[in-house]
Design a protein around this motif. Structure first.
Motif, PDB file in Angstrom:
ATOM      1  N   LEU A 151     -40.576  49.544  62.594  1.00 47.78           N
ATOM      2  CA  LEU A 151     -39.516  48.963  63.417  1.00 47.78           C
ATOM      3  C   LEU A 151     -38.599  48.074  62.579  1.00 47.78           C
ATOM      4  O   LEU A 151     -37.366  48.114  62.739  1.00 47.78           O
ATOM      5  N   THR A 152     -39.172  47.302  61.682  1.00 42.98           N
ATOM      6  CA  THR A 152     -38.362  46.447  60.804  1.00 42.98           C
ATOM      7  C   THR A 152     -37.455  47.293  59.917  1.00 42.98           C
ATOM      8  O   THR A 152     -36.272  46.967  59.742  1.00 42.98           O
ATOM      9  N   ASN A 153     -38.015  48.379  59.377  1.00 46.58           N
ATOM     10  CA  ASN A 153     -37.187  49.276  58.548  1.00 46.58           C
ATOM     11  C   ASN A 153     -36.053  49.891  59.368  1.00 46.58           C
ATOM     12  O   ASN A 153     -34.907  49.975  58.898  1.00 46.58           O
ATOM     13  N   ILE A 154     -36.341  50.343  60.572  1.00 39.93           N
ATOM     14  CA  ILE A 154     -35.301  50.933  61.430  1.00 39.93           C
ATOM     15  C   ILE A 154     -34.236  49.892  61.750  1.00 39.93           C
ATOM     16  O   ILE A 154     -33.018  50.186  61.709  1.00 39.93           O
ATOM     17  N   VAL A 213     -27.474  48.137  58.362  1.00 37.79           N
ATOM     18  CA  VAL A 213     -26.684  48.708  57.258  1.00 37.79           C
ATOM     19  C   VAL A 213     -25.684  49.705  57.823  1.00 37.79           C
ATOM     20  O   VAL A 213     -24.499  49.711  57.428  1.00 37.79           O
ATOM     21  N   ILE A 214     -26.116  50.545  58.739  1.00 33.61           N
ATOM     22  CA  ILE A 214     -25.211  51.535  59.344  1.00 33.61           C
ATOM     23  C   ILE A 214     -24.095  50.820  60.109  1.00 33.61           C
ATOM     24  O   ILE A 214     -22.919  51.221  60.047  1.00 33.61           O
ATOM     25  N   HIS A 215     -24.420  49.751  60.806  1.00 37.25           N
ATOM     26  CA  HIS A 215     -23.416  49.007  61.554  1.00 37.25           C
ATOM     27  C   HIS A 215     -22.372  48.411  60.596  1.00 37.25           C
ATOM     28  O   HIS A 215     -21.163  48.456  60.868  1.00 37.25           O
ATOM     29  N   GLU A 216     -22.850  47.857  59.481  1.00 38.47           N
ATOM     30  CA  GLU A 216     -21.910  47.302  58.503  1.00 38.47           C
ATOM     31  C   GLU A 216     -20.995  48.393  57.941  1.00 38.47           C
ATOM     32  O   GLU A 216     -19.778  48.188  57.801  1.00 38.47           O
ATOM     33  N   ARG A 217     -21.548  49.537  57.621  1.00 37.00           N
ATOM     34  CA  ARG A 217     -20.737  50.636  57.076  1.00 37.00           C
ATOM     35  C   ARG A 217     -19.693  51.098  58.093  1.00 37.00           C
ATOM     36  O   ARG A 217     -18.535  51.340  57.734  1.00 37.00           O
TER      37      ARG A 217
END
Length: 110
Positions: free
Chosen positions: A89-92, A98-102
């Motif tokens: 869950l932490t990795n997800i 990261v995806i949100h920042e991109r």
């Protein structure tokens, strides 16, 4: 006197004389012959029963301990699974960040 101690019994049309004193003496003799052995067997059975009850109590205690150990083992397994799932869950969550920042950077570019 002998006639008073004898009783007539009828069976299948035959008459038989039963000597009640003889029957009493015979039964007393049989009891005297077998009673000590029967008392010994009775004592052995009581001792066996007591030992069997003690073994049953020990088995029940061991089963209870075994059940507690199994529950503890299951608890450890569940905790290990929770730890592994928490790591996933932490990795997800990190990847979603990261995806949100991109995506935010891409929106700014466009």
């Amino acid at each position: 006197m002998e006639e008073a101690s004898n009783v007539e019994a009828q069976g299948s049309g035959e008459k038989a004389l039963i000597n009640t004193q003889g029957v009493e003496k015979l039964s007393t003799g049989l009891l005297a012959l077998y009673k000590p052995e029967l008392e010994r067997v009775k004592k052995q059975l009581l001792e066996f029963t007591k030992k069997q009850e003690a073994l049953l109590e020990q088995l029940e205690a061991e089963n209870k301990n075994f059940q507690e150990v199994m529950e503890t083992t299951e608890l450890h397994d569940v905790m290990a699974t929770v730890k592994a799932c928490h790591g996933k869950l932490t990795n997800i969550k990190r990847e979603m960040g990261v995806i949100h920042e991109r995506t935010a950077r891409l929106k700014v570019r466009t």
